[in-house]
Each structure stands twice: as structure tokens, then as C-alpha cells.
Design a protein around this motif. Structure first.
Motif, short mmCIF file in Angstrom:
data_model
loop_
_atom_site.label_atom_id
_atom_site.label_comp_id
_atom_site.label_asym_id
_atom_site.label_seq_id
_atom_site.Cartn_x
_atom_site.Cartn_y
_atom_site.Cartn_z
N ARG A 39 38.98 -81.94 20.42
CA ARG A 39 39.41 -80.64 19.82
C ARG A 39 39.62 -79.62 21.09
NH1 ARG A 39 35.20 -78.89 15.92
NH2 ARG A 39 36.79 -77.13 15.49
N THR A 40 40.46 -78.94 20.78
CA THR A 40 41.01 -77.97 22.10
C THR A 40 40.57 -76.50 21.51
OG1 THR A 40 42.86 -77.61 21.46
CG2 THR A 40 42.34 -79.57 23.14
N ALA A 41 40.21 -75.65 22.58
CA ALA A 41 40.02 -74.25 22.36
C ALA A 41 40.62 -73.51 23.65
CB ALA A 41 38.73 -73.75 21.96
N GLU A 42 41.26 -72.18 23.56
CA GLU A 42 41.31 -71.41 24.52
C GLU A 42 40.78 -70.21 25.13
OE1 GLU A 42 45.77 -71.03 24.72
OE2 GLU A 42 46.21 -73.15 23.73
N SER A 43 39.67 -70.17 24.35
CA SER A 43 39.04 -68.81 24.48
C SER A 43 37.46 -69.10 24.12
CB SER A 43 39.46 -67.53 23.64
OG SER A 43 39.24 -67.73 22.25
N VAL A 44 36.69 -68.10 24.63
CA VAL A 44 35.27 -68.33 24.40
C VAL A 44 34.91 -68.18 22.86
CG1 VAL A 44 32.84 -67.11 24.71
CG2 VAL A 44 34.34 -67.26 26.47
N GLN A 45 35.89 -67.25 22.29
CA GLN A 45 35.44 -67.17 20.84
C GLN A 45 36.01 -68.38 20.10
OE1 GLN A 45 33.64 -64.71 19.54
NE2 GLN A 45 33.62 -63.92 21.61
N ASP A 46 37.04 -68.96 20.39
CA ASP A 46 37.45 -70.37 19.81
C ASP A 46 36.48 -71.48 20.08
OD1 ASP A 46 39.59 -68.79 18.75
OD2 ASP A 46 41.08 -69.74 20.53
N GLY A 47 35.93 -71.37 21.42
CA GLY A 47 35.17 -72.55 21.72
C GLY A 47 33.78 -72.51 20.88
N LEU A 48 33.36 -70.98 20.73
CA LEU A 48 31.94 -71.05 20.03
C LEU A 48 32.17 -71.16 18.55
CD1 LEU A 48 30.75 -67.41 21.50
CD2 LEU A 48 29.74 -69.67 21.89
N ALA A 49 33.18 -70.72 17.73
CA ALA A 49 33.68 -71.35 16.62
C ALA A 49 33.77 -72.74 16.41
CB ALA A 49 34.96 -70.48 16.18
N ALA A 50 34.32 -73.55 17.47
CA ALA A 50 34.33 -74.98 17.26
C ALA A 50 33.17 -75.57 17.57
CB ALA A 50 35.33 -75.49 18.53
N VAL A 51 31.95 -75.09 18.28
CA VAL A 51 30.76 -75.57 18.58
C VAL A 51 30.04 -75.31 17.02
CG1 VAL A 51 28.47 -75.37 19.61
CG2 VAL A 51 30.80 -75.25 21.03
N ARG A 52 30.16 -74.28 16.49
CA ARG A 52 29.55 -73.82 15.11
C ARG A 52 30.00 -74.90 14.13
NH1 ARG A 52 29.55 -68.41 17.06
NH2 ARG A 52 31.79 -68.13 16.08
N GLU A 53 31.25 -75.08 14.14
CA GLU A 53 31.95 -76.09 13.21
C GLU A 53 31.35 -77.51 13.18
OE1 GLU A 53 36.33 -77.41 12.06
OE2 GLU A 53 36.14 -75.36 12.25
N ALA A 54 31.27 -78.06 14.47
CA ALA A 54 30.94 -79.33 14.69
C ALA A 54 30.54 -79.34 16.34
CB ALA A 54 32.04 -80.38 14.37
N THR A 55 29.36 -79.59 16.41
CA THR A 55 28.93 -79.69 17.92
C THR A 55 29.31 -81.17 18.50
OG1 THR A 55 26.92 -78.08 17.50
CG2 THR A 55 26.98 -79.39 19.47
N PRO A 56 30.15 -81.10 19.68
CA PRO A 56 30.50 -82.33 20.24
C PRO A 56 29.67 -83.08 20.61
CG PRO A 56 31.22 -80.36 21.58
CD PRO A 56 30.57 -79.78 20.38
N ALA A 57 29.96 -84.27 21.29
CA ALA A 57 28.95 -85.31 22.06
C ALA A 57 29.34 -85.16 23.51
CB ALA A 57 29.16 -86.73 21.63
N TYR A 58 30.76 -84.24 23.60
CA TYR A 58 31.14 -84.51 25.20
C TYR A 58 31.77 -83.05 25.31
CZ TYR A 58 30.43 -89.42 25.48
OH TYR A 58 29.74 -90.67 25.43
N ALA A 59 31.64 -82.30 26.19
CA ALA A 59 32.39 -81.08 26.58
C ALA A 59 32.98 -80.89 27.72
CB ALA A 59 31.68 -79.83 25.99
#
Length: 183
Positions: A39-59
Motif C-alpha cells: 500500500r502506498t501513501a504520499e503524505s503524513v496524513q495519507d500514511g496515518l489514514a492507512a495505518v488506522r485502516e490496517a496497521t502493516p507488518a512492514y513499513a
């Protein structure tokens, strides 16, 4: 199944956070080929949203982003999931930021340009194993030049203030700034 895919484990989720769109797309393709579910994100806000949705095993998190600091995302991941392997990437390889990244939960810290092999090795390193040294690390001259450029930018491109902070003669600094970056 490739050796890398076997090392990943059952949860293959990987979050890539970087504001360099071309780099992000290349890295995403390379990591998918290695068996990660990206999963990709291009900003802090997008990254935080992606983490809230599903916290990854790797980042893989870029340190400096257009809307803030990638360490905010590292903290959020660490709060939600202790076992996530996090690699922080940055174009400004400074010891202070490396220490800060590791203190708040990053597993490793790599300076750009880092390729997919280096990143996957850092993500999959176990125990006290250190990943192998890079094939072509930045030269000492290049590291020095990057450091001077970073301080110069932080001083709002003020040569006198930068020279004072670096304990360097102003004319010497001007000569360094006038030259091209070393390889």
C-alpha cells in the motif's frame, strides 16, 4: 517461491510512504515482485489514514514529507502494532535523526538513494544481523556536502549564519556552495 518471499512470513502487508511519486511507484513494483502486499501513501496524513485502516507488518517511511515528518507515522504504527518492522528513509543522513527514529521504534535507517535490495534486506534482517554494506555508498565528500546543504537550508540560505553554525570561514563556505555536488 523465492527466498525473499519465504522470509516475509504470513502477513505480507507493507506500507510505503514517500512524497517522491516516481520513486514510490518504482519501489512499490519492486517490493511486490519480492512478495509483499504493498500500500502506498504520499503524505503524513495519507500514511496515518492507512495505518488506522490496517496497521502493516512492514513499513518504509520517508523522514521528510511535504506535510510533516514521517516519524509521526512511525509513532502511530508503533502504538498500534509492536512487531511491525519499520525502515526510515531519508535524503539527509544525520546521526541525530537516526537516533530519534530508532528511539521511537524504527527497526533500521537508510539514506537515499537506497534500492529495493537494500530496503528488503533491512526489512527482513533478523536478530542482531546487520544488513550487508551498500555496494556503492556515498563518498565522504558527498556526505559532507549533503550536511552543509542541509544546514544551509535550515538557516534559510543565509551564508553567514550557516558558516557560524558550521564553525567555518564564510568565504570557504561560499566556495563550497558554488561548486557542484561531489559523487
Amino acid at each position: 517461491m523465492s527466498e525473499t518471499a519465504q522470509k516475509i512470513g504470513p502477513d505480507k502487508s507493507l506500507l510505503l510512504l514517500d512524497d517522491d511519486e516516481a520513486f514510490l511507484k518504482r519501489l512499490a513494483r519492486a517490493m511486490e515482485k519480492r512478495g509483499f502486499e504493498v500500500r502506498t501513501a504520499e503524505s503524513v496524513q495519507d500514511g496515518l489514514a492507512a495505518v488506522r485502516e490496517a496497521t502493516p507488518a512492514y513499513a518504509v517511511i520517508d523522514l521528510r514529507l511535504g506535510d510533516g515528518n514521517g516519524l509521526d507515522v512511525v509513532e502511530q504504527i508503533r502504538e498500534r502494532r509492536e512487531d511491525t518492522r519499520i525502515v526510515v528513509l531519508t535524503g539527509y543522513g544525520a546521526i541525530a535523526t537516526a537516533v530519534a527514529a530508532v528511539k521511537i521504534g524504527a527497526t533500521d535507517y537508510l539514506s537515499k538513494p537506497a534500492d529495493a535490495n537494500q530496503i528488503s534486506a533491512a526489512l527482513l534482517a533478523t536478530g542482531e544481523d546487520l544488513p550487508p554494506p551498500p555496494e556503492n555508498p556515498m563518498s565522504a565528500d558527498r556526505v559532507r556536502w549533503e550536511h552543509i546543504q542541509r544546514i544551509y537550508e535550515q538557516c534559510d540560505r543565509n551564508v553567514s549564519e550557516t558558516a557560524r553554525r558550521l564553525n567555518m570561514h564564510r568565504r570557504t563556505l561560499q566556495r563550497i556552495l558554488a561548486k557542484r555536488s561531489p559523487r
